[in-house]
Design a protein around this motif. Sequence first.
Motif, PDB file in Angstrom:
ATOM      1  N   LEU A 140      -4.609  12.795  -1.261  1.00 14.60           N
ATOM      2  CA  LEU A 140      -3.898  14.036  -0.705  1.00 14.60           C
ATOM      3  C   LEU A 140      -2.934  13.754  -0.119  1.00 14.60           C
ATOM      4  O   LEU A 140      -1.935  14.384  -0.104  1.00 14.60           O
ATOM      5  CB  LEU A 140      -4.849  14.926  -0.045  1.00 14.60           C
ATOM      6  CG  LEU A 140      -4.620  15.980   0.742  1.00 14.60           C
ATOM      7  CD1 LEU A 140      -3.964  17.072  -0.314  1.00 14.60           C
ATOM      8  CD2 LEU A 140      -5.681  16.672   1.533  1.00 14.60           C
ATOM      9  N   ARG A 141      -2.938  12.524   0.743  1.00 16.46           N
ATOM     10  CA  ARG A 141      -1.628  12.068   1.554  1.00 16.46           C
ATOM     11  C   ARG A 141      -0.662  11.664   0.423  1.00 16.46           C
ATOM     12  O   ARG A 141       0.447  11.965   0.824  1.00 16.46           O
ATOM     13  CB  ARG A 141      -2.147  10.654   2.054  1.00 16.46           C
ATOM     14  CG  ARG A 141      -2.962  10.873   3.441  1.00 16.46           C
ATOM     15  CD  ARG A 141      -3.363   9.489   4.224  1.00 16.46           C
ATOM     16  NE  ARG A 141      -4.038   9.650   5.275  1.00 16.46           N
ATOM     17  CZ  ARG A 141      -3.372   9.967   6.614  1.00 16.46           C
ATOM     18  NH1 ARG A 141      -2.014  10.047   6.538  1.00 16.46           N
ATOM     19  NH2 ARG A 141      -4.078  10.470   7.652  1.00 16.46           N
ATOM     20  N   MET A 154      -0.060  13.387   9.496  1.00 14.58           N
ATOM     21  CA  MET A 154      -0.320  12.602  10.700  1.00 14.58           C
ATOM     22  C   MET A 154      -0.896  11.109  10.327  1.00 14.58           C
ATOM     23  O   MET A 154      -1.783  11.249   9.627  1.00 14.58           O
ATOM     24  CB  MET A 154      -1.633  13.168  11.563  1.00 14.58           C
ATOM     25  CG  MET A 154      -1.848  12.596  12.685  1.00 14.58           C
ATOM     26  SD  MET A 154      -2.626  13.522  14.111  1.00 14.58           S
ATOM     27  CE  MET A 154      -4.356  13.328  13.482  1.00 14.58           C
ATOM     28  N   PRO A 155      -0.127  10.029  10.866  1.00 17.61           N
ATOM     29  CA  PRO A 155      -0.666   8.612  10.378  1.00 17.61           C
ATOM     30  C   PRO A 155      -1.767   8.353  11.016  1.00 17.61           C
ATOM     31  O   PRO A 155      -2.071   8.409  12.065  1.00 17.61           O
ATOM     32  CB  PRO A 155       0.321   7.919  10.598  1.00 17.61           C
ATOM     33  CG  PRO A 155       1.130   8.688  12.068  1.00 17.61           C
ATOM     34  CD  PRO A 155       0.871  10.276  11.844  1.00 17.61           C
ATOM     35  N   SER A 156      -2.362   7.360  10.081  1.00 16.34           N
ATOM     36  CA  SER A 156      -3.741   6.505  10.611  1.00 16.34           C
ATOM     37  C   SER A 156      -4.835   7.342  11.229  1.00 16.34           C
ATOM     38  O   SER A 156      -5.309   7.212  12.401  1.00 16.34           O
ATOM     39  CB  SER A 156      -3.044   5.515  11.922  1.00 16.34           C
ATOM     40  OG  SER A 156      -2.237   4.729  11.471  1.00 16.34           O
ATOM     41  N   SER A 157      -5.096   8.399  10.722  1.00 21.12           N
ATOM     42  CA  SER A 157      -5.887   9.436  10.961  1.00 21.12           C
ATOM     43  C   SER A 157      -6.961  10.027   9.870  1.00 21.12           C
ATOM     44  O   SER A 157      -6.411  10.446   8.901  1.00 21.12           O
ATOM     45  CB  SER A 157      -5.432  10.478  11.517  1.00 21.12           C
ATOM     46  OG  SER A 157      -4.501  11.414  10.887  1.00 21.12           O
ATOM     47  N   GLU A 158      -8.049   9.482   9.878  1.00 21.32           N
ATOM     48  CA  GLU A 158      -9.127  10.094   8.743  1.00 21.32           C
ATOM     49  C   GLU A 158     -10.258  10.642   9.625  1.00 21.32           C
ATOM     50  O   GLU A 158     -10.712  10.172  10.269  1.00 21.32           O
ATOM     51  CB  GLU A 158      -9.476   9.022   7.969  1.00 21.32           C
ATOM     52  CG  GLU A 158      -8.440   8.690   6.851  1.00 21.32           C
ATOM     53  CD  GLU A 158      -9.026   7.413   5.958  1.00 21.32           C
ATOM     54  OE1 GLU A 158      -8.732   7.613   4.596  1.00 21.32           O
ATOM     55  OE2 GLU A 158      -9.850   6.719   6.419  1.00 21.32           O
ATOM     56  N   PHE A 159     -10.582  12.035   9.345  1.00 23.68           N
ATOM     57  CA  PHE A 159     -12.102  12.346   9.747  1.00 23.68           C
ATOM     58  C   PHE A 159     -12.813  12.489   8.533  1.00 23.68           C
ATOM     59  O   PHE A 159     -12.615  13.392   7.547  1.00 23.68           O
ATOM     60  CB  PHE A 159     -11.835  13.945  10.330  1.00 23.68           C
ATOM     61  CG  PHE A 159     -13.055  14.171  11.051  1.00 23.68           C
ATOM     62  CD1 PHE A 159     -13.669  13.293  12.048  1.00 23.68           C
ATOM     63  CD2 PHE A 159     -13.784  15.162  10.352  1.00 23.68           C
ATOM     64  CE1 PHE A 159     -14.919  13.836  12.576  1.00 23.68           C
ATOM     65  CE2 PHE A 159     -14.932  15.660  10.792  1.00 23.68           C
ATOM     66  CZ  PHE A 159     -15.559  14.804  11.768  1.00 23.68           C
ATOM     67  N   LEU A 160     -13.766  11.794   8.331  1.00 20.42           N
ATOM     68  CA  LEU A 160     -14.540  11.502   7.246  1.00 20.42           C
ATOM     69  C   LEU A 160     -16.079  12.050   7.511  1.00 20.42           C
ATOM     70  O   LEU A 160     -16.647  11.254   8.323  1.00 20.42           O
ATOM     71  CB  LEU A 160     -14.551  10.159   6.736  1.00 20.42           C
ATOM     72  CG  LEU A 160     -13.316   9.496   6.416  1.00 20.42           C
ATOM     73  CD1 LEU A 160     -13.477   7.836   6.299  1.00 20.42           C
ATOM     74  CD2 LEU A 160     -12.487  10.245   5.375  1.00 20.42           C
TER      75      LEU A 160
END
Length: 219
Positions: A140-141, A154-160
Amino acid sequence: MKQFTMIVIKINEMINFMNKFIAIVGSNSSKSTNRELLKYMQRHFKSQAEIELVEIKGLPIFKKSANKYVPQTARNIAKKIEAADGVIIATPEYDHSIPAVLSSALAWLSYGIHPFVDKPVMITGASYGSLGSSRAQAQLRQILDSPELKARIMPSSEFLLGHSLQAFDDNDNLKDIEITEQLNGLFKDFLQFVNISKQLNNANVVNKQQAEQFLWDKD
Protein backbone atom coordinates in the motif's frame (compact mmCIF):
# COMPACT_ATOMS: atom_id res chain seq x y z
CA MET A 1 16.94 30.38 14.36
CA LYS A 2 14.13 32.95 14.52
CA GLN A 3 12.43 31.40 11.49
CA PHE A 4 12.64 27.93 13.06
CA THR A 5 11.11 29.26 16.29
CA MET A 6 8.22 30.79 14.35
CA ILE A 7 7.55 27.45 12.61
CA VAL A 8 7.48 25.64 15.98
CA ILE A 9 5.05 28.24 17.36
CA LYS A 10 2.77 27.82 14.32
CA ILE A 11 2.82 24.03 14.70
CA ASN A 12 1.92 24.29 18.39
CA GLU A 13 -0.95 26.62 17.51
CA MET A 14 -2.25 24.13 14.94
CA ILE A 15 -2.17 21.29 17.46
CA ASN A 16 -4.77 23.18 19.51
CA PHE A 17 -7.25 22.89 16.61
CA MET A 18 -9.22 19.69 16.09
CA ASN A 19 -7.98 17.90 12.98
CA LYS A 20 -10.49 16.12 10.77
CA PHE A 21 -9.48 12.76 9.32
CA ILE A 22 -11.06 10.41 6.80
CA ALA A 23 -10.67 6.74 7.72
CA ILE A 24 -10.97 4.39 4.75
CA VAL A 25 -12.15 0.85 5.42
CA GLY A 26 -10.04 -1.17 2.97
CA SER A 27 -12.44 -4.10 2.81
CA ASN A 28 -15.90 -4.95 1.48
CA SER A 29 -16.52 -7.53 4.20
CA SER A 30 -19.53 -6.81 6.41
CA LYS A 31 -17.63 -8.13 9.45
CA SER A 32 -14.19 -6.69 8.81
CA THR A 33 -11.89 -6.35 11.82
CA ASN A 34 -10.28 -3.45 9.95
CA ARG A 35 -13.58 -1.60 10.19
CA GLU A 36 -13.69 -2.56 13.87
CA LEU A 37 -10.19 -1.12 14.34
CA LEU A 38 -11.13 2.18 12.70
CA LYS A 39 -14.32 2.44 14.78
CA TYR A 40 -12.22 1.88 17.88
CA MET A 41 -9.84 4.67 16.79
CA GLN A 42 -12.80 6.93 16.09
CA ARG A 43 -14.02 6.50 19.69
CA HIS A 44 -10.65 6.28 21.39
CA PHE A 45 -9.23 9.45 19.83
CA LYS A 46 -12.42 11.52 19.72
CA SER A 47 -10.91 14.18 22.01
CA GLN A 48 -7.90 14.55 19.69
CA ALA A 49 -9.44 14.42 16.21
CA GLU A 50 -12.69 14.04 14.34
CA ILE A 51 -12.55 10.77 12.39
CA GLU A 52 -15.14 9.94 9.71
CA LEU A 53 -15.31 6.37 8.41
CA VAL A 54 -15.61 5.96 4.65
CA GLU A 55 -16.69 2.75 2.95
CA ILE A 56 -15.44 1.72 -0.49
CA LYS A 57 -17.56 -1.42 -0.89
CA GLY A 58 -20.11 0.46 -3.00
CA LEU A 59 -17.58 1.36 -5.68
CA PRO A 60 -17.61 -0.60 -8.96
CA ILE A 61 -14.44 -2.34 -10.12
CA PHE A 62 -12.12 0.14 -11.82
CA LYS A 63 -12.39 0.32 -15.59
CA LYS A 64 -10.90 2.85 -17.99
CA SER A 65 -13.23 4.62 -20.40
CA ALA A 66 -12.78 6.88 -23.43
CA ASN A 67 -14.27 9.86 -21.60
CA LYS A 68 -12.46 9.12 -18.28
CA TYR A 69 -15.73 8.51 -16.46
CA VAL A 70 -15.41 8.44 -12.65
CA PRO A 71 -18.39 7.22 -10.55
CA GLN A 72 -20.05 9.86 -8.38
CA THR A 73 -19.34 7.71 -5.32
CA ALA A 74 -15.61 8.01 -6.01
CA ARG A 75 -15.94 11.76 -6.57
CA ASN A 76 -17.75 12.10 -3.24
CA ILE A 77 -14.95 10.23 -1.46
CA ALA A 78 -12.37 12.42 -3.22
CA LYS A 79 -14.11 15.57 -1.95
CA LYS A 80 -14.02 14.23 1.60
CA ILE A 81 -10.30 13.44 1.28
CA GLU A 82 -9.51 16.87 -0.15
CA ALA A 83 -11.35 18.59 2.72
CA ALA A 84 -9.71 16.45 5.41
CA ASP A 85 -6.47 17.19 7.23
CA GLY A 86 -5.32 13.60 6.79
CA VAL A 87 -6.34 10.07 5.88
CA ILE A 88 -6.14 6.81 7.79
CA ILE A 89 -6.34 3.58 5.78
CA ALA A 90 -6.91 0.17 7.35
CA THR A 91 -6.08 -2.73 5.04
CA PRO A 92 -6.47 -6.49 5.42
CA GLU A 93 -4.06 -8.82 3.64
CA TYR A 94 -5.10 -11.27 0.93
CA ASP A 95 -2.41 -13.37 -0.78
CA HIS A 96 0.38 -11.09 0.47
CA SER A 97 -1.35 -8.01 -0.98
CA ILE A 98 -4.10 -5.46 -0.41
CA PRO A 99 -7.66 -6.49 -1.36
CA ALA A 100 -8.80 -5.97 -4.94
CA VAL A 101 -11.56 -3.64 -3.72
CA LEU A 102 -8.98 -1.31 -2.14
CA SER A 103 -6.73 -1.40 -5.19
CA SER A 104 -9.72 -0.58 -7.37
CA ALA A 105 -10.79 2.29 -5.11
CA LEU A 106 -7.32 3.84 -5.23
CA ALA A 107 -7.35 3.51 -9.02
CA TRP A 108 -10.61 5.49 -9.18
CA LEU A 109 -9.12 8.06 -6.79
CA SER A 110 -6.22 8.68 -9.17
CA TYR A 111 -8.11 8.63 -12.48
CA GLY A 112 -8.76 12.22 -13.51
CA ILE A 113 -9.05 13.20 -9.83
CA HIS A 114 -6.10 13.45 -7.44
CA PRO A 115 -7.23 14.05 -3.84
CA PHE A 116 -4.25 12.25 -2.29
CA VAL A 117 -1.56 14.61 -3.60
CA ASP A 118 0.52 15.73 -0.56
CA LYS A 119 -2.20 14.43 1.76
CA PRO A 120 -0.82 12.97 5.04
CA VAL A 121 -1.68 9.28 5.33
CA MET A 122 -1.45 6.85 8.25
CA ILE A 123 -1.54 3.16 7.34
CA THR A 124 -2.95 0.56 9.71
CA GLY A 125 -4.05 -3.02 9.27
CA ALA A 126 -5.62 -5.99 10.99
CA SER A 127 -5.47 -9.65 10.08
CA TYR A 128 -6.54 -12.97 11.55
CA GLY A 129 -2.94 -14.25 11.55
CA SER A 130 0.12 -13.09 13.46
CA LEU A 131 1.61 -10.70 10.85
CA GLY A 132 -1.11 -8.05 10.98
CA SER A 133 -1.18 -7.29 7.22
CA SER A 134 2.50 -6.29 7.14
CA ARG A 135 3.05 -7.24 3.49
CA ALA A 136 -0.17 -5.57 2.40
CA GLN A 137 0.87 -2.40 4.22
CA ALA A 138 4.24 -2.41 2.43
CA GLN A 139 2.45 -2.75 -0.92
CA LEU A 140 0.00 0.00 0.00
CA ARG A 141 2.91 2.35 0.71
CA GLN A 142 4.24 1.74 -2.80
CA ILE A 143 0.85 2.41 -4.37
CA LEU A 144 0.28 5.62 -2.41
CA ASP A 145 3.74 6.82 -3.42
CA SER A 146 3.00 6.35 -7.13
CA PRO A 147 3.06 9.36 -9.52
CA GLU A 148 -0.73 9.40 -9.87
CA LEU A 149 -1.40 9.44 -6.11
CA LYS A 150 1.61 11.25 -4.58
CA ALA A 151 0.36 10.86 -1.00
CA ARG A 152 2.55 11.87 1.93
CA ILE A 153 2.80 8.66 3.96
CA MET A 154 3.90 8.85 7.58
CA PRO A 155 7.39 7.25 7.62
CA SER A 156 8.64 4.44 9.86
CA SER A 157 5.19 3.65 11.17
CA GLU A 158 3.28 0.40 11.04
CA PHE A 159 0.37 -0.55 13.20
CA LEU A 160 -0.01 -4.29 12.75
CA LEU A 161 -2.95 -5.81 14.61
CA GLY A 162 -2.50 -9.58 14.46
CA HIS A 163 -5.01 -12.20 15.63
CA SER A 164 -7.65 -9.53 15.17
CA LEU A 165 -10.61 -11.82 15.88
CA GLN A 166 -9.39 -12.09 19.49
CA ALA A 167 -8.05 -8.53 19.80
CA PHE A 168 -11.23 -6.79 21.00
CA ASP A 169 -13.22 -7.23 24.21
CA ASP A 170 -17.02 -7.25 24.62
CA ASN A 171 -17.03 -3.44 24.55
CA ASP A 172 -15.12 -3.38 21.24
CA ASN A 173 -11.97 -2.04 22.90
CA LEU A 174 -8.47 -3.43 22.35
CA LYS A 175 -7.56 -5.93 25.03
CA ASP A 176 -3.78 -5.69 24.92
CA ILE A 177 -2.40 -2.69 26.85
CA GLU A 178 0.93 -2.74 25.00
CA ILE A 179 -0.80 -2.68 21.61
CA THR A 180 -3.05 0.15 22.79
CA GLU A 181 -0.04 2.17 23.95
CA GLN A 182 1.66 1.59 20.61
CA LEU A 183 -1.42 2.86 18.75
CA ASN A 184 -1.60 5.87 21.09
CA GLY A 185 2.00 6.74 20.30
CA LEU A 186 1.59 6.30 16.54
CA PHE A 187 -1.56 8.41 16.50
CA LYS A 188 0.20 11.17 18.45
CA ASP A 189 3.01 11.00 15.88
CA PHE A 190 0.43 11.24 13.09
CA LEU A 191 -1.07 14.38 14.61
CA GLN A 192 2.39 15.97 14.62
CA PHE A 193 3.08 14.67 11.11
CA VAL A 194 -0.15 16.25 9.84
CA ASN A 195 0.60 19.60 11.43
CA ILE A 196 4.16 19.65 10.09
CA SER A 197 2.84 18.68 6.63
CA LYS A 198 0.72 21.83 6.60
CA GLN A 199 3.99 23.77 6.45
CA LEU A 200 5.33 21.71 3.54
CA ASN A 201 2.93 22.46 0.70
CA ASN A 202 4.99 24.93 -1.34
CA ALA A 203 5.10 22.52 -4.29
CA ASN A 204 1.49 21.35 -3.99
CA VAL A 205 0.25 23.09 -7.16
CA VAL A 206 3.10 21.67 -9.24
CA ASN A 207 2.68 18.21 -7.69
CA LYS A 208 -1.02 18.19 -8.61
CA GLN A 209 -0.23 19.28 -12.16
CA GLN A 210 2.32 16.47 -12.50
CA ALA A 211 -0.17 13.91 -11.18
CA GLU A 212 -2.82 15.13 -13.64
CA GLN A 213 -0.41 15.01 -16.59
CA PHE A 214 1.25 11.68 -15.77
CA LEU A 215 0.72 8.79 -18.21
CA TRP A 216 2.42 5.40 -18.00
CA ASP A 217 2.34 5.03 -21.79
CA LYS A 218 3.96 8.43 -22.38
CA ASP A 219 7.68 8.65 -23.14
